[in-house]
Design an enzyme around this catalytic site. Structure first.
Site, PDB file in Angstrom:
ATOM      1  N   ARG A  44       0.813  -1.219   0.000  1.00 30.52           N
ATOM      2  CA  ARG A  44       0.000   0.000   0.000  1.00 30.52           C
ATOM      3  C   ARG A  44       0.847   1.270   0.000  1.00 30.52           C
ATOM      4  O   ARG A  44       0.426   2.309   0.525  1.00 30.52           O
ATOM      5  CB  ARG A  44      -0.984   0.009   1.180  1.00 30.52           C
ATOM      6  CG  ARG A  44      -2.114  -1.004   1.023  1.00 30.52           C
ATOM      7  CD  ARG A  44      -3.098  -0.909   2.163  1.00 30.52           C
ATOM      8  NE  ARG A  44      -4.165  -1.888   2.010  1.00 30.52           N
ATOM      9  CZ  ARG A  44      -4.947  -2.316   2.992  1.00 30.52           C
ATOM     10  NH1 ARG A  44      -4.779  -1.828   4.199  1.00 30.52           N
ATOM     11  NH2 ARG A  44      -5.894  -3.193   2.774  1.00 30.52           N
ATOM     12  N   ARG A  48      -3.130   6.065  -0.431  1.00 31.42           N
ATOM     13  CA  ARG A  48      -3.785   6.925   0.543  1.00 31.42           C
ATOM     14  C   ARG A  48      -2.902   7.734   1.482  1.00 31.42           C
ATOM     15  O   ARG A  48      -3.339   8.757   1.993  1.00 31.42           O
ATOM     16  CB  ARG A  48      -4.748   6.066   1.361  1.00 31.42           C
ATOM     17  CG  ARG A  48      -4.095   4.842   1.986  1.00 31.42           C
ATOM     18  CD  ARG A  48      -5.142   3.864   2.446  1.00 31.42           C
ATOM     19  NE  ARG A  48      -4.523   2.754   3.175  1.00 31.42           N
ATOM     20  CZ  ARG A  48      -5.200   1.886   3.880  1.00 31.42           C
ATOM     21  NH1 ARG A  48      -6.509   1.985   3.957  1.00 31.42           N
ATOM     22  NH2 ARG A  48      -4.594   0.898   4.491  1.00 31.42           N
ATOM     23  N   ARG A  57      -6.735  12.089  -6.825  1.00 31.19           N
ATOM     24  CA  ARG A  57      -7.972  11.323  -6.753  1.00 31.19           C
ATOM     25  C   ARG A  57      -9.230  12.174  -6.596  1.00 31.19           C
ATOM     26  O   ARG A  57     -10.351  11.644  -6.646  1.00 31.19           O
ATOM     27  CB  ARG A  57      -7.901  10.347  -5.566  1.00 31.19           C
ATOM     28  CG  ARG A  57      -7.303   8.983  -5.855  1.00 31.19           C
ATOM     29  CD  ARG A  57      -8.258   8.053  -6.598  1.00 31.19           C
ATOM     30  NE  ARG A  57      -9.593   8.056  -6.038  1.00 31.19           N
ATOM     31  CZ  ARG A  57      -9.965   7.392  -4.940  1.00 31.19           C
ATOM     32  NH1 ARG A  57      -9.085   6.646  -4.285  1.00 31.19           N
ATOM     33  NH2 ARG A  57     -11.205   7.446  -4.506  1.00 31.19           N
ATOM     34  N   ASP A  93      -7.003  -2.893  -7.169  1.00 26.29           N
ATOM     35  CA  ASP A  93      -7.718  -3.417  -6.014  1.00 26.29           C
ATOM     36  C   ASP A  93      -8.035  -4.875  -6.279  1.00 26.29           C
ATOM     37  O   ASP A  93      -8.276  -5.265  -7.440  1.00 26.29           O
ATOM     38  CB  ASP A  93      -9.014  -2.637  -5.766  1.00 26.29           C
ATOM     39  CG  ASP A  93      -9.626  -2.960  -4.413  1.00 26.29           C
ATOM     40  OD1 ASP A  93      -9.326  -2.249  -3.434  1.00 26.29           O
ATOM     41  OD2 ASP A  93     -10.389  -3.951  -4.331  1.00 26.29           O
ATOM     42  N   TYR A 168     -15.332 -11.937   0.525  1.00 23.04           N
ATOM     43  CA  TYR A 168     -16.065 -10.726   0.161  1.00 23.04           C
ATOM     44  C   TYR A 168     -17.368 -11.082  -0.564  1.00 23.04           C
ATOM     45  O   TYR A 168     -18.422 -10.481  -0.306  1.00 23.04           O
ATOM     46  CB  TYR A 168     -15.208  -9.832  -0.738  1.00 23.04           C
ATOM     47  CG  TYR A 168     -14.222  -8.967  -0.003  1.00 23.04           C
ATOM     48  CD1 TYR A 168     -14.646  -8.034   0.940  1.00 23.04           C
ATOM     49  CD2 TYR A 168     -12.852  -9.066  -0.257  1.00 23.04           C
ATOM     50  CE1 TYR A 168     -13.736  -7.237   1.610  1.00 23.04           C
ATOM     51  CE2 TYR A 168     -11.944  -8.262   0.411  1.00 23.04           C
ATOM     52  CZ  TYR A 168     -12.387  -7.354   1.345  1.00 23.04           C
ATOM     53  OH  TYR A 168     -11.499  -6.557   2.017  1.00 23.04           O
TER      54      TYR A 168
END
Length: 358
Positions: A44, A48, A57, A93, A168
Site C-alpha cells: 500500500r 492513501r 484522486r 484493487d 467478500y
C-alpha cells in the site's frame, strides 16, 4: 522455485527478457540471492498516505481510478519517485477482476468493497459470469505505461487470493470473522469449491495480464486467511490458491504469497508453489524461516503500528527486523501489512534510507 532466467513465454520487450530488471535487487533477492543491500518496498505504498495521491484522486471513485491507465500508472509511480523504493506495486484493487467480470461491486469510503448481491447458494455460484480477457485491457495498458517509465525498477503485479475474494463475495462486504463464508465452506462444500474455482480463475487472469504487460514479479494477497484453521485451509482453500498462481507459472517470474494472520498456515501457503513468503508482524522472521525449513526467501515484516512511533523506537524495530531476516536465505524488507493512511510519508522515506545505508 522459478528459474533464474525468464521463460520464453514472456514477450521480447518484457523487462525481465530485455534485461532492465533481471539483475535488480528485488528480483535477485526474490530468486534467493542475498545482495549487499536489502531491497525495500511497502505494501500500500501507492495511494492513501500520499498527499499527491489524494490530490490526484479528487472527483474520481476508487475503482474508476484503477481502471484509468493514466491514473493507475501515475499513482503507482508516485511512491517510487518520493521514497526511492526498490519496486513499484501496481495500483489496483483485489476486487477489480470481479468488477471486470460483471459482478456489481463498489468501494464504499470508510468501509471497503461492498457487493450489491452476495453469493450464498449453489445457484448464486453458477450464475457468476466468466471474465472476458478483453475486459483486462485497461489493466494491461496501465502496467505497460508504468513499466515504460520505471526503467530498471521492477513492477510487482498483484491479485487477491481466492479465499479472500470468496469471503467478500459471500459476506457481501468486509467482515471480522467471515462466519458466512466459513459456514458455506462446510455446509455446501461443492458450492464452495465452485466459488473458489471461479475466484481462482478470474484472479489468475488478472495476475497473468499484469505479468504479460511487464510486471517482473507477482504477489498473491490472502487478507483474510488468518480466520482459517490449518485443516480448513488445506482441505478447502489451498488447491484453489495454487490454481491462481499456476496462471503465471509458465512465465518464469518470481512469486510471493502473503497472508494476514498466517503464522499457523505459513508452510501450507508456501506449498502452493510460491517462491517467496510474505510474513505479517505477528511472528519474527527468524521464526517464520524456521517454520518454512530455512530455505525460503522472506518478505516483511515491520509492524505498521510503529510507523507512528518516535523515530528511535521505529529505527530499532527496523534494525531488529533486518537482523531477524538474516535467518532466511534472502530478505526483502516490507511491512507486516499495508501502510496506514495516516502515516507521515517522510517516515517511509527515512526507513528506505536506513535500510539502504546498512
Amino acid at each position: 522455485m522459478t528459474s533464474t532466467t525468464a521463460a520464453p513465454a514472456l514477450p521480447a520487450e518484457h523487462p525481465l527478457v530485455d534485461g532492465r530488471t533481471a539483475s535488480s535487487a528485488l528480483v535477485t533477492t526474490y530468486r534467493g540471492q542475498r545482495g549487499d543491500v536489502t531491497p525495500v518496498w511497502f505494501m500500500r505504498q501507492a495511494g492513501r498516505s500520499l498527499p499527491e495521491y489524494r490530490e490526484l484522486r479528487v472527483g474520481t471513485q476508487m475503482l474508476d481510478a484503477c481502471l484509468d491507465p493514466e491514473l493507475s500508472s501515475e499513482i503507482t509511480l508516485q511512491p517510487v519517485r518520493r521514497h526511492g523504493v526498490d519496486a513499484g506495486i501496481f495500483f489496483s484493487d483485489i476486487v477489480i477482476p470481479l468488477k471486470l467480470a460483471g459482478v456489481d461491486v463498489d468501494i464504499v469510503p470508510g468501509r471497503g468493497p461492498v457487493l450489491a448481491k452476495p453469493v450464498r447458494t449453489a445457484a448464486d455460484v453458477a450464475a457468476l459470469p466468466a471474465l472476458d480477457p478483453a475486459a483486462l485491457a485497461p489493466i494491461s495498458a496501465g502496467v505497460a505505461r508504468t513499466v515504460a517509465q520505471l526503467g530498471s525498477t521492477p513492477l510487482i503485479g498483484f491479485a487477491g487470493a481466492p479465499f479472500t475474494l470468496a469471503a467478500y463475495l459471500v459476506e457481501g462486504g468486509p467482515s471480522k470473522d467471515h462466519l458466512r463464508a466459513r459456514t458455506l465452506m462446510h455446509s455446501d462444500p461443492d458450492a464452495w469449491a465452485g466459488l473458489l474455482d471461479w475466484a481462482a480463475t478470474v484472479t489468475g487472469q488478472f495476475l497473468r495480464a499484469q505479468v504479460l504487460a511487464g510486471a517482473s514479479a507477482a504477489q498473491l494477497f490472502d487478507s483474510w486467511v488468518g480466520s482459517l484453521s490449518l485443516a480448513d485451509y488445506t482441505a478447502h482453500v489451498q488447491r484453489h490458491s495454487a490454481k491462481a498462481l499456476l496462471a503465471v507459472a509458465d512465465l518464469g517470474v518470481p512469486t510471493v504469497h502473503f497472508g494476514v494472520g498466517s503464522g499457523e498456515v505459513l508452510s501450507a501457503m508456501h506449498d502452493i508453489g510460491a517462491d517467496v513468503m510474505g510474513v505479517d508482524w505477528r511472528i519474527p522472521l527468524a521464526e517464520a524461516s524456521r517454520r518454512l525449513g530455512g530455505g525460503v526467501p522472506l518478505q516483511g515484516n515491520v509492524d505498521p503500528a510503529l510507523l507512528s512511533a518516535p523515530w528511535p523506537v521505529l529505527e530499532k524495530h527496523v534494525l531488529d527486523v533486518l537482523e531477524s531476516g538474516k535467518a532466511a536465505p534472502a530478505h526483502v524488507l516490507n511491512l507486516g501489512h499495508g501502510v496506514p493512511p495516516e502515516t507521515d510519508p517522510a517516515v517511509l522515506t527515512r526507513i528506505v534510507d536506513l535500510v539502504h545505508s546498512r
